[in-house]
Scaffold this motif. Structure first.
Motif, PDB file in Angstrom:
ATOM      1  N   TYR A  24     -10.932  -2.813  -9.084  1.00  0.00           N
ATOM      2  CA  TYR A  24     -12.086  -3.208  -8.221  1.00  0.00           C
ATOM      3  C   TYR A  24     -11.693  -3.506  -6.817  1.00  0.00           C
ATOM      4  N   VAL A  25     -10.619  -4.124  -6.567  1.00  0.00           N
ATOM      5  CA  VAL A  25      -9.917  -4.350  -5.213  1.00  0.00           C
ATOM      6  C   VAL A  25      -9.599  -3.019  -4.483  1.00  0.00           C
ATOM      7  N   ALA A  26      -8.952  -2.129  -5.527  1.00  0.00           N
ATOM      8  CA  ALA A  26      -8.649  -0.809  -4.727  1.00  0.00           C
ATOM      9  C   ALA A  26      -9.745   0.072  -4.495  1.00  0.00           C
ATOM     10  N   ILE A  27     -10.772  -0.272  -4.968  1.00  0.00           N
ATOM     11  CA  ILE A  27     -11.951   0.750  -4.686  1.00  0.00           C
ATOM     12  C   ILE A  27     -12.642  -0.011  -3.363  1.00  0.00           C
ATOM     13  N   VAL A  28     -13.104  -1.284  -3.567  1.00  0.00           N
ATOM     14  CA  VAL A  28     -13.798  -1.891  -2.696  1.00  0.00           C
ATOM     15  C   VAL A  28     -13.110  -2.307  -1.298  1.00  0.00           C
ATOM     16  N   GLY A  29     -11.933  -2.918  -1.582  1.00  0.00           N
ATOM     17  CA  GLY A  29     -11.188  -3.201  -0.455  1.00  0.00           C
ATOM     18  C   GLY A  29     -10.584  -1.747   0.194  1.00  0.00           C
ATOM     19  N   GLY A  30     -10.226  -0.743  -0.844  1.00  0.00           N
ATOM     20  CA  GLY A  30      -9.690   0.344   0.000  1.00  0.00           C
ATOM     21  C   GLY A  30     -10.710   1.085   0.639  1.00  0.00           C
ATOM     22  N   ALA A  31     -11.969   1.085   0.143  1.00  0.00           N
ATOM     23  CA  ALA A  31     -12.951   1.585   0.826  1.00  0.00           C
ATOM     24  C   ALA A  31     -13.297   1.075   2.026  1.00  0.00           C
ATOM     25  N   ALA A  32     -13.200  -0.223   2.364  1.00  0.00           N
ATOM     26  CA  ALA A  32     -13.523  -1.104   3.495  1.00  0.00           C
ATOM     27  C   ALA A  32     -12.329  -0.569   4.630  1.00  0.00           C
ATOM     28  N   LEU A  33     -10.947  -0.656   4.044  1.00  0.00           N
ATOM     29  CA  LEU A  33     -10.038  -0.376   4.900  1.00  0.00           C
ATOM     30  C   LEU A  33      -9.832   1.071   5.395  1.00  0.00           C
ATOM     31  N   ALA A  34     -10.297   1.896   4.547  1.00  0.00           N
ATOM     32  CA  ALA A  34     -10.421   3.563   5.022  1.00  0.00           C
ATOM     33  C   ALA A  34     -11.314   3.680   6.168  1.00  0.00           C
ATOM     34  N   VAL A  35     -12.588   3.182   5.813  1.00  0.00           N
ATOM     35  CA  VAL A  35     -13.649   3.389   6.934  1.00  0.00           C
ATOM     36  C   VAL A  35     -13.336   2.790   7.955  1.00  0.00           C
ATOM     37  N   GLY A  36     -12.722   1.488   8.213  1.00  0.00           N
ATOM     38  CA  GLY A  36     -12.427   0.814   9.410  1.00  0.00           C
ATOM     39  C   GLY A  36     -11.401   1.504  10.224  1.00  0.00           C
ATOM     40  N   ASN A  37     -10.379   2.151   9.452  1.00  0.00           N
ATOM     41  CA  ASN A  37      -9.201   3.048  10.028  1.00  0.00           C
ATOM     42  C   ASN A  37      -9.771   4.286  10.591  1.00  0.00           C
ATOM     43  N   LEU A  38     -10.612   4.976   9.865  1.00  0.00           N
ATOM     44  CA  LEU A  38     -11.330   6.169  10.213  1.00  0.00           C
ATOM     45  C   LEU A  38     -12.053   6.149  11.508  1.00  0.00           C
ATOM     46  N   ILE A  39     -12.716   4.852  11.627  1.00  0.00           N
ATOM     47  CA  ILE A  39     -13.641   4.578  12.833  1.00  0.00           C
ATOM     48  C   ILE A  39     -12.688   4.572  13.943  1.00  0.00           C
ATOM     49  N   SER A  40     -11.595   3.633  13.677  1.00  0.00           N
ATOM     50  CA  SER A  40     -10.754   3.377  14.856  1.00  0.00           C
ATOM     51  C   SER A  40     -10.050   4.476  15.151  1.00  0.00           C
TER      52      SER A  40
END
Length: 230
Positions: A104-120
């Motif tokens: 769960y944390v790999a999917i949810v936390g990973g998605a949030a971290l990935a989106v944040g870095n892609l936006i940056s």
């Protein structure tokens, strides 16, 4: 001469079974289905408690994804953990394995971290970063893209490391020997708050604040700590 009648099979070992969580020791045990709505006795600690008729005492939608489907399980877990954390963590089992909470944390936390870095990465070269040298921009962009690619693993490892530190603090505060898995489960499902990071401007501080709130509520419910100690 006829054979003596056989011993009747105990009712507790036959018929439909339900899973209940004992409010005393917070362990999950199987009970006869006819105990629903009446008094149940924990086979481990002997605590007697009322088993509700309809609402299960233990239920995390994500851990029921095989029955209700992955998308619905993910949505309901995010929704209930963010909006009704006290109920969510009160019903969360303190055992049941590591796979579901870590996934769960790999999917949810990973998605949030990935989106944040892609936006940056996409915003590099604009605003305050517009004056950076091209080679610096390129290096920073590669770093963001690499972090986005490794986001699920990074999110899971970060949360598990945080859970270990929090568990050490729980041991010092409580004095007893609570289960590490219980603390880790709280931290993994509290990762729902990381989705708030995608909000512009206020996302990062709001995600950090709500993560702390969820962890405090979860520890209070699972490890039986006071709000101040949690």
């Amino acid at each position: 001469m006829s054979a003596p009648p056989s011993e009747p099979t105990p009712r507790a070992l036959t018929g439909p079974r339900i899973e209940l969580i004992c409010p005393g020791c917070r362990r999950v045990h199987e009970h006869p289905a006819d105990e629903r709505g009446g008094e149940a006795t924990c086979p481990e600690c002997g605590h007697r408690f009322h088993a509700p008729e309809t609402e299960p005492l233990i239920y995390v939608p994500w851990e029921d994804r095989g029955r209700i489907g992955w998308w619905l399980a993910l949505y309901e877990t995010v929704r209930t953990s963010l909006l009704a954390p006290q109920t969510f963590f009160r019903r969360m089992p303190i055992s049941g394995g590591w796979v579901s909470p870590v996934l769960y944390v790999a999917i949810v936390g990973g998605a949030a971290l990935a989106v944040g870095n892609l936006i940056s990465a996409a915003l590099l070269g604009t605003g305050r970063t517009g004056n950076l040298a091209p080679e610096v921009l390129s290096a920073v962009r590669r770093m963001h893209l690499m972090t986005a690619a490794l986001a699920p693993v990074a999110a899971a490892l970060t949360v598990l490391a945080l859970a270990a530190l929090i568990h050490l603090a729980v041991l010092l505060l409580k004095g007893a020997q609570p289960r590490l898995q219980s603390t880790a489960r709280v931290c993994c499902y509290a990762a729902s708050a990381q989705l708030l990071m995608v909000l512009p401007l206020i996302g990062l501080p709001l995600a950090a604040l709500w993560t702390v709130v969820l962890v405090v509520i979860g520890l209070r419910e699972v490890q039986e700590l006071s709000t101040g100690k949690a």
